[in-house]
Design an enzyme around this catalytic site. Structure first.
Site, PDB file in Angstrom:
ATOM      1  N   GLU A 278       0.840  -1.207   0.000  1.00 11.76           N
ATOM      2  CA  GLU A 278       0.000   0.000   0.000  1.00 11.76           C
ATOM      3  C   GLU A 278       0.873   1.254   0.000  1.00 11.76           C
ATOM      4  OE1 GLU A 278      -3.265  -0.205  -0.633  1.00 11.76           O
ATOM      5  OE2 GLU A 278      -2.733  -2.321  -0.736  1.00 11.76           O
ATOM      6  N   TRP A 281       1.629   1.945  -3.381  1.00 17.71           N
ATOM      7  CA  TRP A 281       0.593   2.713  -4.105  1.00 17.71           C
ATOM      8  C   TRP A 281       0.786   4.215  -3.873  1.00 17.71           C
ATOM      9  CZ3 TRP A 281      -2.820   1.782  -7.864  1.00 17.71           C
ATOM     10  CH2 TRP A 281      -3.161   0.461  -8.149  1.00 17.71           C
ATOM     11  N   TRP A 309     -20.133  13.319 -17.820  1.00 15.08           N
ATOM     12  CA  TRP A 309     -20.178  13.571 -16.376  1.00 15.08           C
ATOM     13  C   TRP A 309     -21.144  14.714 -16.090  1.00 15.08           C
ATOM     14  CZ3 TRP A 309     -17.624   9.777 -14.249  1.00 15.08           C
ATOM     15  CH2 TRP A 309     -16.408   9.323 -14.765  1.00 15.08           C
ATOM     16  N   ASN A 345     -10.597   2.849   3.613  1.00  8.65           N
ATOM     17  CA  ASN A 345     -10.318   2.738   2.175  1.00  8.65           C
ATOM     18  C   ASN A 345     -11.394   1.967   1.415  1.00  8.65           C
ATOM     19  OD1 ASN A 345      -8.573   2.949  -0.240  1.00  8.65           O
ATOM     20  ND2 ASN A 345      -8.486   0.725  -0.004  1.00  8.65           N
ATOM     21  N   TRP A 363     -15.944  12.893 -11.282  1.00 11.63           N
ATOM     22  CA  TRP A 363     -15.028  12.462 -10.222  1.00 11.63           C
ATOM     23  C   TRP A 363     -14.339  13.663  -9.571  1.00 11.63           C
ATOM     24  CZ3 TRP A 363      -9.962  13.839 -11.209  1.00 11.63           C
ATOM     25  CH2 TRP A 363      -9.642  14.102 -12.543  1.00 11.63           C
ATOM     26  N   TRP A 386      -9.381   8.747  -7.177  1.00 13.58           N
ATOM     27  CA  TRP A 386     -10.665   9.073  -7.824  1.00 13.58           C
ATOM     28  C   TRP A 386     -10.646   8.656  -9.286  1.00 13.58           C
ATOM     29  CZ3 TRP A 386     -15.466  10.186  -6.275  1.00 13.58           C
ATOM     30  CH2 TRP A 386     -15.647  10.492  -4.933  1.00 13.58           C
TER      31      TRP A 386
HETATM   32  C1  LIG Z   1     -11.684   7.847  -3.706  1.00 11.94           C
HETATM   33  C2  LIG Z   1     -10.454   7.719  -2.855  1.00 11.94           C
HETATM   34  C3  LIG Z   1      -9.794   8.856  -2.402  1.00 11.94           C
HETATM   35  C4  LIG Z   1      -8.631   8.748  -1.635  1.00 11.94           C
HETATM   36  N1  LIG Z   1      -8.010   9.894  -1.193  1.00 11.94           N
HETATM   37  C5  LIG Z   1      -6.868   9.784  -0.463  1.00 11.94           C
HETATM   38  C6  LIG Z   1      -6.192  10.963  -0.004  1.00 11.94           C
HETATM   39  O1  LIG Z   1      -6.604  12.096  -0.260  1.00 11.94           O
HETATM   40  N2  LIG Z   1      -5.076  10.780   0.763  1.00 11.94           N
HETATM   41  C7  LIG Z   1      -4.570   9.548   1.047  1.00 11.94           C
HETATM   42  O2  LIG Z   1      -3.546   9.448   1.734  1.00 11.94           O
HETATM   43  N3  LIG Z   1      -5.164   8.436   0.578  1.00 11.94           N
HETATM   44  C8  LIG Z   1      -6.294   8.509  -0.156  1.00 11.94           C
HETATM   45  N4  LIG Z   1      -6.907   7.361  -0.592  1.00 11.94           N
HETATM   46  C9  LIG Z   1      -6.221   6.073  -0.406  1.00 11.94           C
HETATM   47  C10 LIG Z   1      -6.572   5.302   0.880  1.00 11.94           C
HETATM   48  O3  LIG Z   1      -7.965   5.257   1.056  1.00 11.94           O
HETATM   49  C11 LIG Z   1      -5.936   5.897   2.134  1.00 11.94           C
HETATM   50  O4  LIG Z   1      -4.568   6.131   1.920  1.00 11.94           O
HETATM   51  C12 LIG Z   1      -6.072   4.940   3.319  1.00 11.94           C
HETATM   52  O5  LIG Z   1      -7.427   4.647   3.566  1.00 11.94           O
HETATM   53  C13 LIG Z   1      -5.440   5.573   4.538  1.00 11.94           C
HETATM   54  O6  LIG Z   1      -5.626   4.786   5.669  1.00 11.94           O
HETATM   55  P1  LIG Z   1      -4.388   4.062   6.363  1.00 11.94           P
HETATM   56  O7  LIG Z   1      -3.312   5.040   6.607  1.00 11.94           O
HETATM   57  O8  LIG Z   1      -4.918   3.325   7.529  1.00 11.94           O
HETATM   58  O9  LIG Z   1      -3.945   3.067   5.215  1.00 11.94           O
HETATM   59  P2  LIG Z   1      -3.072   1.725   5.272  1.00 11.94           P
HETATM   60  O10 LIG Z   1      -3.913   0.659   4.711  1.00 11.94           O
HETATM   61  O11 LIG Z   1      -2.481   1.511   6.587  1.00 11.94           O
HETATM   62  O12 LIG Z   1      -1.938   2.023   4.178  1.00 11.94           O
HETATM   63  C14 LIG Z   1      -0.679   2.603   4.525  1.00 11.94           C
HETATM   64  C15 LIG Z   1      -0.429   3.833   3.690  1.00 11.94           C
HETATM   65  O13 LIG Z   1      -0.358   3.486   2.312  1.00 11.94           O
HETATM   66  C16 LIG Z   1      -0.893   4.543   1.521  1.00 11.94           C
HETATM   67  N5  LIG Z   1      -2.043   4.044   0.779  1.00 11.94           N
HETATM   68  C17 LIG Z   1      -2.940   3.115   1.172  1.00 11.94           C
HETATM   69  N6  LIG Z   1      -3.843   2.887   0.187  1.00 11.94           N
HETATM   70  C18 LIG Z   1      -3.508   3.709  -0.829  1.00 11.94           C
HETATM   71  C19 LIG Z   1      -4.054   3.942  -2.128  1.00 11.94           C
HETATM   72  N7  LIG Z   1      -5.108   3.273  -2.586  1.00 11.94           N
HETATM   73  N8  LIG Z   1      -3.457   4.855  -2.917  1.00 11.94           N
HETATM   74  C20 LIG Z   1      -2.367   5.529  -2.496  1.00 11.94           C
HETATM   75  N9  LIG Z   1      -1.808   5.342  -1.280  1.00 11.94           N
HETATM   76  C21 LIG Z   1      -2.369   4.447  -0.468  1.00 11.94           C
HETATM   77  C22 LIG Z   1      -1.307   5.640   2.475  1.00 11.94           C
HETATM   78  O14 LIG Z   1      -0.264   6.582   2.567  1.00 11.94           O
HETATM   79  C23 LIG Z   1      -1.503   4.888   3.780  1.00 11.94           C
HETATM   80  O15 LIG Z   1      -1.348   5.687   4.910  1.00 11.94           O
HETATM   81  C24 LIG Z   1      -8.102   7.459  -1.348  1.00 11.94           C
HETATM   82  C25 LIG Z   1      -8.781   6.322  -1.793  1.00 11.94           C
HETATM   83  C26 LIG Z   1      -9.943   6.447  -2.532  1.00 11.94           C
HETATM   84  C27 LIG Z   1     -10.639   5.208  -3.014  1.00 11.94           C
END
Ligand SMILES: Cc1cc2nc3c(=O)[nH]c(=O)nc-3n(C[C@H](O)[C@H](O)[C@H](O)COP(=O)(O)OP(=O)(O)OC[C@H]3O[C@@H](n4cnc5c(N)ncnc54)[C@H](O)[C@@H]3O)c2cc1C
Length: 479
Positions: A278, A281, A309, A345, A363, A386
């Site tokens: 993650e 990502w 859209w 997420n 979006w 998005w």
């Molecule tokens: C529509 C949408 C909008 C989002 N907007 C944001 C946003 O503005 N900022 C943001 O940080 N994340 C965003 N995310 C990605 C993701 O939802 C969050 O990073 C995650 O939920 C953060 O929780 P966590 O720190 O517990 O994640 P964990 O699952 O613990 O992951 C660890 C770290 O990995 C990164 N990460 C995890 N998933 C993703 C992902 N899909 N894409 C990129 N990086 C990721 C984050 O930095 C996160 O803190 C978005 C996802 C969606 C579907």
């Protein structure tokens, strides 16, 4: 000996801060500086909930610096002008900073570099906010990766083992400090102001808590991460995202500590590697933003420019924003977002899919709403995610794959724990109907004390019809 200005933007921490450490090691006086430059960020100036976060984080950073006999010099306005003024006021001879990757951050750092160099002032940019710099990884044909899996395969090899730097043991101070604005003059109160209270109940911004949360995550959560990361009703993810946005914690520190934890506890290794993916990502999204700076504004797949859209104000979209769509998993997510500044997420994906596919809204409108309400609002992650959900991004989910909010709810929130927390009016419903109150027999609703349309909304759309409408809209992007 002339001093060094260290611009702290993007790395609001002492640990593993290459720019700060290099300045401290030089033996010259060091001035840690934070400049709030809302103008250069334009549309993407710090959003509503994030303002609260940033303010708390700056307060904490200033306290940490003061504990070491230093301080944070705070100013707001045009960065180049302020750096120029600070160089004069403090007779500083150098500017150090960690690299920023957003279009406005890059432009700013390039301009600063040119201006300083032209004036004979040393200006250095350090790498401290990604696992890999965007220039370090390209496809065999020398192009940026647009698909995550091959990117990640190569990235893991290139990253290997990382050795983050410890915080400096001493930050040499200048003989005289330049004037610093008070943090409460920065205008960083959240908008709306009442947000501060509920969000502060859930979050403690700043480096200290970020490092504690990393320890807690690796000790208590990481081993079960691979399964729990999709379950919104449990504390199954790191929740480090808001700390990563402005670098209160170093991603390189997270990487190194996670690998050490996996070595020490092989049973946790699977979960930890799923977690590191993650973080991959995050790097991938930032690399996309770096190579495709138009990503926050335009679809990366050009054929989606033809997609019909919708934009503007509307009752249905308001019901999405307020968590009153009549689909419990979406409503729980949107309310979690409003009440805590964060959304799980899995639910972000379901709620976003509903907006762009069932409601056919742009979006960008969703991304704007998230930008304003998320404490982890991050330009790269938000716009890449998005676009991923909308099907128009790099390596995106196919547009025709439309999340069914009822099935998703039943799969990932089986007993409705998440719904019961954020949609308490449905709490007394049995598991069989918690994700579809609109299908519950009248006596079940009565027993749970619910009148649909009064205590909880009837669904704002007919999903069968909206699905067909979405697929017809998709056909417009073809040919
Ligand atoms: C529509 C949408 C909008 C989002 N907007 C944001 C946003 O503005 N900022 C943001 O940080 N994340 C965003 N995310 C990605 C993701 O939802 C969050 O990073 C995650 O939920 C953060 O929780 P966590 O720190 O517990 O994640 P964990 O699952 O613990 O992951 C660890 C770290 O990995 C990164 N990460 C995890 N998933 C993703 C992902 N899909 N894409 C990129 N990086 C990721 C984050 O930095 C996160 O803190 C978005 C996802 C969606 C579907």
């Amino acid at each position: 000996m002339s001093s060094i200005l260290v611009l702290m933007a993007g790395a609001l921490r002492l640990d593993d801060n290459p720019a700060l450490l290099a300045a401290c090691k030089s033996g010259r006086p060091v001035l840690p500086v934070f400049i709030l430059d809302q103008e250069i960020a334009g549309t993407w100036a710090v959003g509503g909930a994030r303002r609260w976060w940033l303010l708390q984080s700056l307060i904490e950073l200033d306290e940490r610096l003061k504990a070491m006999g230093s301080m944070l010099v705070i100013r707001s306005g045009n960065t180049c002008d302020i750096v120029g003024a600070l160089l004069r006021e403090s007779a500083a001879g150098a500017v150090y900073m960690n690299r920023l990757y957003s279009p406005s951050g890059r432009k700013l750092q390039e301009t600063l570099h040119e201006t300083c160099t032209a004036a004979g002032v040393e200006c250095r940019r350090f790498s401290g906010n990604l696992l890999l710099e965007p220039e370090q990884i390209v496809t065999k044909t020398g192009k940026p990766y647009e698909v995550f899996s091959p990117f990640w395969r190569q990235a893991k090899e290139l990253i290997g083992t990382l050795y983050p730097y410890d915080a400096p043991s001493d930050i040499p101070s200048p003989p005289v400090w330049p004037e610093s604005s008070s943090l409460d003059t920065l205008g960083l109160e959240p908008k709306p102001a009442y947000w501060a209270k509920p969000i502060a109940k859930v979050w403690q911004p700043g480096e200290t808590t970020a490092l504690e949360r990393l320890d807690y995550f690796l000790d208590e959560i990481a081993s079960g991460y691979a399964g729990a990361r999709d379950v919104p009703g449990v504390d199954g993810t790191s929740r480090l995202s808001p700390y990563l946005v402005d670098g209160e914690i170093s991603v390189r520190r997270i990487w190194a500590q996670s690998l050490a934890a996996a070595d020490a506890n092989p049973l946790a290794s699977n979960g930890i590697h799923a977690f590191l993916r993650e973080l991959g990502w995050r790097d991938f999204s930032t690399h996309l933003l770096f190579h495709f700076p138009e990503m926050p504004e335009r679809p990366l797949k050009a054929n989606f420019n033809r997609f019909p859209w919708q934009h503007g104000e509307g009752d249905v979209v308001t019901s999405w924003q307020k968590g009153k769509t009549g689909f419990p998993i979406i409503d729980a997510g949107m309310r979690q977002l409003w009440q805590t500044g964060w959304m799980h997420n899995r639910v972000r994906m379901i709620a976003a899919s509903f907006l762009v596919k069932d409601l056919l809204w742009h979006w960008r409108d969703g991304a704007n709403w998230f930008w304003d309400t998320l404490v982890d609002a991050d330009l790269a992650n938000n716009s890449a995610s998005w676009q991923w959900v909308a099907g128009c991004g790099a390596d995106a989910a196919p547009y025709f794959r439309i999340f069914n909010p009822v099935l998703q709810g039943e799969k990932f929130d089986k007993h409705g724990a998440y719904i019961r927390e954020f949609v308490p009016e449905l709490a007394a419903l049995p598991d069989a109907y918690i994700h579809k109150p609109f299908e519950a027999p009248r006596e079940v609703l009565e027993a749970a004390g619910i009148t649909l349309g009064k205590d909880y909304p009837v669904p704002v759309i007919d999903r069968k019809a909206s699905r067909e409408r979405a697929l017809a809209a998709l056909a417009r992007t073809k040919g």
